[in-house]
Scaffold this active site. Structure first.
Site, PDB file in Angstrom:
ATOM      1  N   TYR A 183       0.532  -0.911  -0.113  1.00 29.21           N
ATOM      2  CA  TYR A 183      -0.037  -0.103   0.054  1.00 29.21           C
ATOM      3  C   TYR A 183       1.169   1.347  -0.281  1.00 29.21           C
ATOM      4  O   TYR A 183       1.964   1.396   0.896  1.00 29.21           O
ATOM      5  CB  TYR A 183      -1.415   0.265   0.723  1.00 29.21           C
ATOM      6  CG  TYR A 183      -2.210  -0.841   1.338  1.00 29.21           C
ATOM      7  CD1 TYR A 183      -2.367  -2.302  -0.048  1.00 29.21           C
ATOM      8  CD2 TYR A 183      -2.800  -1.119   2.799  1.00 29.21           C
ATOM      9  CE1 TYR A 183      -3.432  -3.088   0.901  1.00 29.21           C
ATOM     10  CE2 TYR A 183      -3.407  -2.427   3.060  1.00 29.21           C
ATOM     11  CZ  TYR A 183      -3.564  -3.399   1.822  1.00 29.21           C
ATOM     12  OH  TYR A 183      -4.346  -4.039   1.813  1.00 29.21           O
ATOM     13  N   LEU A 234     -21.576  -0.253  -1.472  1.00 28.59           N
ATOM     14  CA  LEU A 234     -22.690  -0.203  -1.210  1.00 28.59           C
ATOM     15  C   LEU A 234     -23.272   0.612   0.078  1.00 28.59           C
ATOM     16  O   LEU A 234     -23.790   0.978   1.007  1.00 28.59           O
ATOM     17  CB  LEU A 234     -22.378  -1.848  -0.177  1.00 28.59           C
ATOM     18  CG  LEU A 234     -21.736  -3.416  -0.484  1.00 28.59           C
ATOM     19  CD1 LEU A 234     -21.931  -3.782   0.117  1.00 28.59           C
ATOM     20  CD2 LEU A 234     -23.793  -3.457  -1.024  1.00 28.59           C
ATOM     21  N   GLY A 275     -17.048   1.250  -1.618  1.00 22.45           N
ATOM     22  CA  GLY A 275     -17.663   2.081  -1.665  1.00 22.45           C
ATOM     23  C   GLY A 275     -19.679   1.548  -2.242  1.00 22.45           C
ATOM     24  O   GLY A 275     -19.997   2.728  -2.658  1.00 22.45           O
TER      25      GLY A 275
END
Length: 322
Positions: free
Chosen positions: A53, A219, A217
């Site tokens: 990340y 939901l 994102g």
């Protein structure tokens, strides 16, 4: 807020774990520090990151998320208040995934340096490389545990067969055991957990933590048409959800959310943390207002009828496929 133990460990987690993939990507250092401060204040003390990340962002090399978390912990002097998880095994520029012993030992030291800490609470096998014997991978972790660099280990994205082989090797050869398994799981995608993985984890007392808990994102309900996706970082992740199945799930979320007076995101996260075998949901936020959904999810009491409505909506695609 109720905390749960992770596997057979002394590590505890709140029902929501913060996903650090946004640090160094959609959040710069200043914005990341602000979110981290707010998380700690609210009691969300478990942070999940990875060496890779946020390598995918322009100009990044990987390790940006770890560096931000490490700098924040050092400046705030809060290392002892954080349950810190990171991962190893992703392609960091070498051209392939790697969970060999030599690679893990080297990568762990690099993560420790970026995180500015002497130890990692939970160290995950991020991806399988499909080459390294499970015993070799576990022996690397054994060495790291022995020298205090890591406390416990977890796995992510392994096939049921490789997870089973790893658990058997731990038992038969006195090697460290995966205490946590991390996998994609949400109302849009239940198949990767429900089935062999869930049975394996329940039988072996392995906790399950879920990523993509809000389906990138989708939901939250903010993406309902193709126009809503234009210019969004998560467009490629979400575009396939805009079908009848996805719209049916959003409709059910809308109804449950309205009944309880909370957000769709709060309901979607609450559904996960109330599912059998799930210890915690991993979720990210890029704004302070997004953290409200964490509080909603941990406070709301979904009824049996609520859970059945959401289960039915999310199961319809399976039924159609069959």
């Amino acid at each position: 807020m109720d905390f749960k133990n992770l596997g057979n460990t002394d590590l505890q987690t709140p029902p929501i774990i913060f996903g650090g993939n946004v640090f160094g990507w959609t959040l710069d250092e200043k914005e990341s520090f602000k979110i981290l401060d707010e998380l700690l204040e609210k009691g969300y003390t478990c942070i999940d990151t990875a060496d890779v990340y946020s390598r995918w962002a322009d100009g990044n090399e990987g390790g940006e998320s770890e560096k931000i978390i490490g700098k924040w912990m050092k400046e705030r002097q809060v290392r002892d208040k954080i349950t810190l998880a990171t991962k190893v095994g992703s392609d960091m520029g070498q051209g392939q995934k790697n969970i060999s012993k030599n690679y893990i030992l080297k990568a762990a030291q690099e993560s420790l340096k970026r995180l500015q800490t002497d130890y990692i609470d939970l160290y995950y096998t991020h991806w399988d490389d499909d080459r390294t014997p499970v015993e070799e991978t576990l022996s690397a972790y054994q060495e790291l545990i022995k020298n205090g660099a890591i406390k416990y280990i977890g796995a992510s994205n392994l096939s049921p067969a490789r997870l089973r082989d790893s658990l058997n090797a731990s038992n038969d050869k006195s090697l460290p055991k995966y205490q946590v398994f991390q996998q994609e799981y949400n109302l849009m995608n239940r198949d990767k957990v429900e089935g062999d993985i869930l049975k394996l984890c329940q039988t072996n007392n392995v906790s399950i933590t879920t990523y993509f808990s809000l389906a990138s994102g989708f939901l939250t309900g903010k993406y309902r048409t193709k126009d809503d996706l234009e210019g969004q970082n998560r467009k490629d992740f979400v575009k396939d959800y805009l079908d009848d199945h996805g719209k049916n799930i959003l409709k059910s979320l809308d109804e449950v959310a309205e009944e309880h007076g909370i957000s769709n995101a709060g309901v979607a996260l609450a559904w996960i943390i109330n599912r059998p075998g799930i210890t915690a949901a991993i979720a990210s936020a890029t704004k302070s207002s997004h953290l409200k959904a964490f509080d909603e999810a941990t406070a709301v009491q979904l009824s049996k009828a609520d859970m059945e409505k959401l289960n039915e909506a999310s199961s319809k695609k399976k039924q159609q496929d069959n």
